[in-house]
Design a protein around this motif. Structure first.
Motif, PDB file in Angstrom:
ATOM      1  N   UNK A   1     -10.424  54.496  38.131  1.00 28.99           N
ATOM      2  CA  UNK A   1     -10.466  53.067  38.410  1.00 28.99           C
ATOM      3  C   UNK A   1      -9.394  52.309  37.645  1.00 28.99           C
ATOM      4  N   UNK A   2      -9.192  52.668  36.382  1.00 32.65           N
ATOM      5  CA  UNK A   2      -8.224  51.956  35.549  1.00 32.65           C
ATOM      6  C   UNK A   2      -8.136  52.596  34.175  1.00 32.65           C
ATOM      7  N   UNK A   3      -7.599  51.831  33.234  1.00 37.41           N
ATOM      8  CA  UNK A   3      -7.374  52.398  31.905  1.00 37.41           C
ATOM      9  C   UNK A   3      -7.316  51.291  30.862  1.00 37.41           C
ATOM     10  N   UNK A   4      -7.745  51.633  29.635  1.00 35.49           N
ATOM     11  CA  UNK A   4      -7.612  50.723  28.505  1.00 35.49           C
ATOM     12  C   UNK A   4      -6.271  50.948  27.817  1.00 35.49           C
ATOM     13  N   UNK A   5      -5.750  49.879  27.228  1.00 35.39           N
ATOM     14  CA  UNK A   5      -4.606  50.049  26.331  1.00 35.39           C
ATOM     15  C   UNK A   5      -5.083  50.750  25.061  1.00 35.39           C
ATOM     16  N   UNK A   6      -4.153  51.377  24.359  1.00 34.58           N
ATOM     17  CA  UNK A   6      -4.521  52.159  23.172  1.00 34.58           C
ATOM     18  C   UNK A   6      -5.273  51.310  22.155  1.00 34.58           C
ATOM     19  N   UNK A   7      -4.784  50.094  21.909  1.00 30.90           N
ATOM     20  CA  UNK A   7      -5.440  49.234  20.927  1.00 30.90           C
ATOM     21  C   UNK A   7      -6.853  48.839  21.345  1.00 30.90           C
ATOM     22  N   UNK A   8      -7.091  48.659  22.652  1.00 31.38           N
ATOM     23  CA  UNK A   8      -8.421  48.318  23.134  1.00 31.38           C
ATOM     24  C   UNK A   8      -9.366  49.507  23.030  1.00 31.38           C
ATOM     25  N   UNK A   9      -8.860  50.721  23.259  1.00 28.80           N
ATOM     26  CA  UNK A   9      -9.712  51.900  23.074  1.00 28.80           C
ATOM     27  C   UNK A   9     -10.078  52.052  21.600  1.00 28.80           C
ATOM     28  N   UNK A  10      -9.118  51.838  20.706  1.00 26.94           N
ATOM     29  CA  UNK A  10      -9.402  51.942  19.269  1.00 26.94           C
ATOM     30  C   UNK A  10     -10.440  50.921  18.836  1.00 26.94           C
ATOM     31  N   UNK A  11     -10.358  49.722  19.388  1.00 29.48           N
ATOM     32  CA  UNK A  11     -11.359  48.694  19.095  1.00 29.48           C
ATOM     33  C   UNK A  11     -12.738  49.112  19.599  1.00 29.48           C
TER      34      UNK A  11
END
Length: 227
Positions: A187-197
């Motif tokens: 469906x989509x993807x998180x940015x690296x910083x959002x995944x870390x959060x």
């Protein structure tokens, strides 16, 4: 005058059985209607249940990474309305509720993907949860959109093929395990910083649960939120 049969009158019917008699084939479940001129099978009525399949989104893949947003089938035990909803199925272990739901890959292991499921609660959003439980959730915000925050945690920004509903919420304390090699829709993807959060929020709740007293009945309260 001798009575003569009119040429327009249908000839008499000859049959070993009465016209329209239904014969049941043993073990076949198919009825046969016999008449003098034809044998016509009549099949029993079959109840067709509408299937809730995954939507046709961007692509289908077999390899996934942390931060991926997938459309995954989820099956949950339930005791309410097992026979009244087409999403519920009666199994040997009891009624099960089945639905496709979005999940964000938190940790990809060799054989298993650990995903955090997303809910909207019939488009009611986080406001439908008890205030004492809202620290266990994080809202979702489409990149570039305006979002009204309802919980203590800053919303996670996502980029998807289609904008998500503003009520979409991630359940931090209810990870779902799915097989790594299963075919899912991407469906989509998180940015690296959002995944870390997101991982940090999950880890804080995990540590709070780990450090609670051993005595029974102790629940994990709100932890420090990240804005």
């Amino acid at each position: 005058m001798t009575n003569q049969r009119s040429h327009r009158e249908a000839p008499p019917q000859h049959s070993n059985t009465a016209s329209g008699e239904l014969l049941q084939h043993a073990g076949a479940g198919v009825k046969v209607t016999r008449s003098s001129d034809q044998t016509r099978p009549t099949y029993p009525k079959i109840h067709v249940t509408r299937q809730h399949s995954a939507p046709r989104l961007v692509q289908v893949r077999y390899d996934y990474s942390k931060g991926d947003i997938l459309w995954i089938p989820q099956h949950e035990p339930t005791t309410m309305g097992a026979y009244l909803c087409e999403r519920r199925t009666l199994t040997a272990a009891g009624p099960v509720y089945s639905i496709y739901r979005m999940g964000i890959v938190l940790f990809p292991f060799a054989s298993t993907l650990v995903c955090l499921p997303c809910y909207t609660w019939s488009n009611r959003g986080l406001i439908s949860r008890e205030a004492s439980e809202r620290h266990e959730y994080v809202e979702v915000k489409n990149t570039g959109s305006i979002h009204r925050q309802m919980g203590p945690n800053r919303p996670v920004e996502v980029t998807c093929a289609k904008p998500l509903l503003p009520e979409t919420t991630i359940h931090l304390t209810a990870p779902v395990k799915v097989a790594f090699g299963t075919r899912f829709r991407y469906v989509g993807r998180l940015e690296k910083g959002e995944w870390e959060y997101l991982a940090r929020l999950y880890w804080e709740l995990y540590k709070a649960a780990r450090d609670t007293p051993w005595e029974a009945g102790t629940l994990v309260g709100p932890t420090a939120s990240y804005g």
